[in-house]
Write a protein that holds these residues in place. Structure first.
Motif, PDB file in Angstrom:
ATOM      1  N   MET A   9      55.467  52.683  45.280  1.00 41.03           N
ATOM      2  CA  MET A   9      54.415  52.637  46.279  1.00 41.03           C
ATOM      3  C   MET A   9      54.397  51.229  46.860  1.00 41.03           C
ATOM      4  N   SER A  10      54.236  51.163  48.147  1.00 42.84           N
ATOM      5  CA  SER A  10      54.234  49.869  48.805  1.00 42.84           C
ATOM      6  C   SER A  10      52.823  49.298  48.904  1.00 42.84           C
ATOM      7  N   LEU A  11      52.781  48.017  49.168  1.00 41.85           N
ATOM      8  CA  LEU A  11      51.499  47.350  49.363  1.00 41.85           C
ATOM      9  C   LEU A  11      50.784  47.927  50.578  1.00 41.85           C
ATOM     10  N   GLU A  12      51.542  48.310  51.581  1.00 37.25           N
ATOM     11  CA  GLU A  12      50.942  48.899  52.784  1.00 37.25           C
ATOM     12  C   GLU A  12      50.220  50.210  52.464  1.00 37.25           C
ATOM     13  N   ILE A  13      50.809  51.024  51.623  1.00 41.53           N
ATOM     14  CA  ILE A  13      50.165  52.281  51.215  1.00 41.53           C
ATOM     15  C   ILE A  13      48.883  51.986  50.448  1.00 41.53           C
ATOM     16  N   LEU A  14      48.936  51.009  49.543  1.00 40.77           N
ATOM     17  CA  LEU A  14      47.744  50.630  48.784  1.00 40.77           C
ATOM     18  C   LEU A  14      46.644  50.163  49.719  1.00 40.77           C
ATOM     19  N   LYS A  15      46.985  49.320  50.676  1.00 41.39           N
ATOM     20  CA  LYS A  15      45.988  48.826  51.633  1.00 41.39           C
ATOM     21  C   LYS A  15      45.367  49.974  52.420  1.00 41.39           C
ATOM     22  N   ASN A  16      46.183  50.929  52.850  1.00 42.47           N
ATOM     23  CA  ASN A  16      45.656  52.080  53.585  1.00 42.47           C
ATOM     24  C   ASN A  16      44.749  52.934  52.705  1.00 42.47           C
ATOM     25  N   ASP A  17      45.132  53.117  51.445  1.00 44.89           N
ATOM     26  CA  ASP A  17      44.298  53.882  50.512  1.00 44.89           C
ATOM     27  C   ASP A  17      42.941  53.209  50.337  1.00 44.89           C
ATOM     28  N   LEU A  18      42.939  51.893  50.187  1.00 44.50           N
ATOM     29  CA  LEU A  18      41.690  51.157  50.001  1.00 44.50           C
ATOM     30  C   LEU A  18      40.837  51.206  51.274  1.00 44.50           C
ATOM     31  N   LYS A  19      41.484  51.081  52.408  1.00 43.98           N
ATOM     32  CA  LYS A  19      40.754  51.103  53.685  1.00 43.98           C
ATOM     33  C   LYS A  19      40.066  52.443  53.911  1.00 43.98           C
ATOM     34  N   SER A  20      40.752  53.512  53.553  1.00 44.52           N
ATOM     35  CA  SER A  20      40.187  54.850  53.746  1.00 44.52           C
ATOM     36  C   SER A  20      39.346  55.307  52.558  1.00 44.52           C
ATOM     37  N   ALA A  21      39.373  54.546  51.472  1.00 48.58           N
ATOM     38  CA  ALA A  21      38.666  54.897  50.219  1.00 48.58           C
ATOM     39  C   ALA A  21      39.145  56.238  49.669  1.00 48.58           C
ATOM     40  N   GLN A  22      40.377  56.604  49.951  1.00 42.99           N
ATOM     41  CA  GLN A  22      41.002  57.817  49.422  1.00 42.99           C
ATOM     42  C   GLN A  22      42.049  57.391  48.396  1.00 42.99           C
ATOM     43  N   LEU A  23      41.637  57.328  47.142  1.00 41.56           N
ATOM     44  CA  LEU A  23      42.508  56.805  46.094  1.00 41.56           C
ATOM     45  C   LEU A  23      43.370  57.897  45.472  1.00 41.56           C
ATOM     46  N   ARG A  24      44.504  57.482  44.971  1.00 43.73           N
ATOM     47  CA  ARG A  24      45.412  58.382  44.261  1.00 43.73           C
ATOM     48  C   ARG A  24      45.050  58.394  42.788  1.00 43.73           C
ATOM     49  N   ARG A  25      45.741  59.195  41.995  1.00 44.27           N
ATOM     50  CA  ARG A  25      45.377  59.360  40.590  1.00 44.27           C
ATOM     51  C   ARG A  25      45.789  58.181  39.712  1.00 44.27           C
ATOM     52  N   LEU A  26      46.810  57.443  40.082  1.00 44.37           N
ATOM     53  CA  LEU A  26      47.318  56.378  39.226  1.00 44.37           C
ATOM     54  C   LEU A  26      47.864  55.247  40.075  1.00 44.37           C
ATOM     55  N   TYR A  27      47.531  54.026  39.682  1.00 47.90           N
ATOM     56  CA  TYR A  27      48.088  52.833  40.317  1.00 47.90           C
ATOM     57  C   TYR A  27      48.640  51.934  39.226  1.00 47.90           C
ATOM     58  N   TYR A  28      49.814  51.417  39.461  1.00 50.49           N
ATOM     59  CA  TYR A  28      50.439  50.442  38.570  1.00 50.49           C
ATOM     60  C   TYR A  28      50.542  49.151  39.366  1.00 50.49           C
ATOM     61  N   ILE A  29      49.732  48.176  39.009  1.00 50.51           N
ATOM     62  CA  ILE A  29      49.660  46.940  39.782  1.00 50.51           C
ATOM     63  C   ILE A  29      50.400  45.855  39.020  1.00 50.51           C
ATOM     64  N   HIS A  30      51.393  45.268  39.677  1.00 51.11           N
ATOM     65  CA  HIS A  30      52.177  44.207  39.048  1.00 51.11           C
ATOM     66  C   HIS A  30      52.637  43.235  40.123  1.00 51.11           C
ATOM     67  N   GLY A  31      53.111  42.095  39.717  1.00 56.48           N
ATOM     68  CA  GLY A  31      53.615  41.115  40.668  1.00 56.48           C
ATOM     69  C   GLY A  31      53.435  39.707  40.156  1.00 56.48           C
ATOM     70  N   LYS A  32      53.842  38.756  40.973  1.00 57.27           N
ATOM     71  CA  LYS A  32      53.812  37.348  40.575  1.00 57.27           C
ATOM     72  C   LYS A  32      52.488  36.656  40.891  1.00 57.27           C
ATOM     73  N   GLU A  33      51.687  37.236  41.753  1.00 58.40           N
ATOM     74  CA  GLU A  33      50.435  36.604  42.177  1.00 58.40           C
ATOM     75  C   GLU A  33      49.246  37.154  41.386  1.00 58.40           C
ATOM     76  N   PRO A  34      48.759  36.423  40.394  1.00 58.97           N
ATOM     77  CA  PRO A  34      47.625  36.913  39.594  1.00 58.97           C
ATOM     78  C   PRO A  34      46.389  37.224  40.429  1.00 58.97           C
ATOM     79  N   TYR A  35      46.114  36.394  41.435  1.00 61.23           N
ATOM     80  CA  TYR A  35      44.926  36.631  42.254  1.00 61.23           C
ATOM     81  C   TYR A  35      45.005  37.975  42.956  1.00 61.23           C
ATOM     82  N   LEU A  36      46.166  38.305  43.535  1.00 60.56           N
ATOM     83  CA  LEU A  36      46.305  39.568  44.266  1.00 60.56           C
ATOM     84  C   LEU A  36      46.191  40.761  43.330  1.00 60.56           C
ATOM     85  N   LYS A  37      46.754  40.660  42.130  1.00 65.05           N
ATOM     86  CA  LYS A  37      46.627  41.754  41.165  1.00 65.05           C
ATOM     87  C   LYS A  37      45.161  41.960  40.808  1.00 65.05           C
ATOM     88  N   TYR A  38      44.450  40.880  40.539  1.00 68.34           N
ATOM     89  CA  TYR A  38      43.029  40.953  40.203  1.00 68.34           C
ATOM     90  C   TYR A  38      42.229  41.503  41.386  1.00 68.34           C
TER      91      TYR A  38
END
Length: 76
Positions: A1-30
């Motif tokens: 899943m791309s960051l763009e898809i995540l942003k769209n999901d958050l914008k529409s408040a239509q969440l999927r069943r599972l998200y796996y959040i990882h990356g080098k930026e702790p602030y963005l993950k939080y």
């Protein structure tokens, strides 16, 4: 899943069943995890099954156990 898809999901408040959040930026993950929790908790906190795991200490056994403890039926 791309960051763009995540942003769209958050914008529409239509969440999927599972998200796996990882990356080098702790602030963005939080930040993104917090946005997901905010949307979920805005409805009814009692209808949510939330398991948070710390990737620094996470083992395959911990992940398997967490996946097995989730109820078969839950709204979110």
């Amino acid at each position: 899943m791309s960051l763009e898809i995540l942003k769209n999901d958050l914008k529409s408040a239509q969440l999927r069943r599972l998200y796996y959040i990882h990356g080098k930026e702790p602030y963005l993950k939080y930040f993104y995890a917090g946005q997901i929790k905010r949307i979920l908790l805005s409805d009814d906190p009692d209808k949510i099954d939330l398991i948070e795991l710390n990737g620094a200490d996470l083992t395959a056994e911990d992940m398997a156990e967490a996946m097995q403890t989730l109820p078969v039926v839950c709204e979110k």
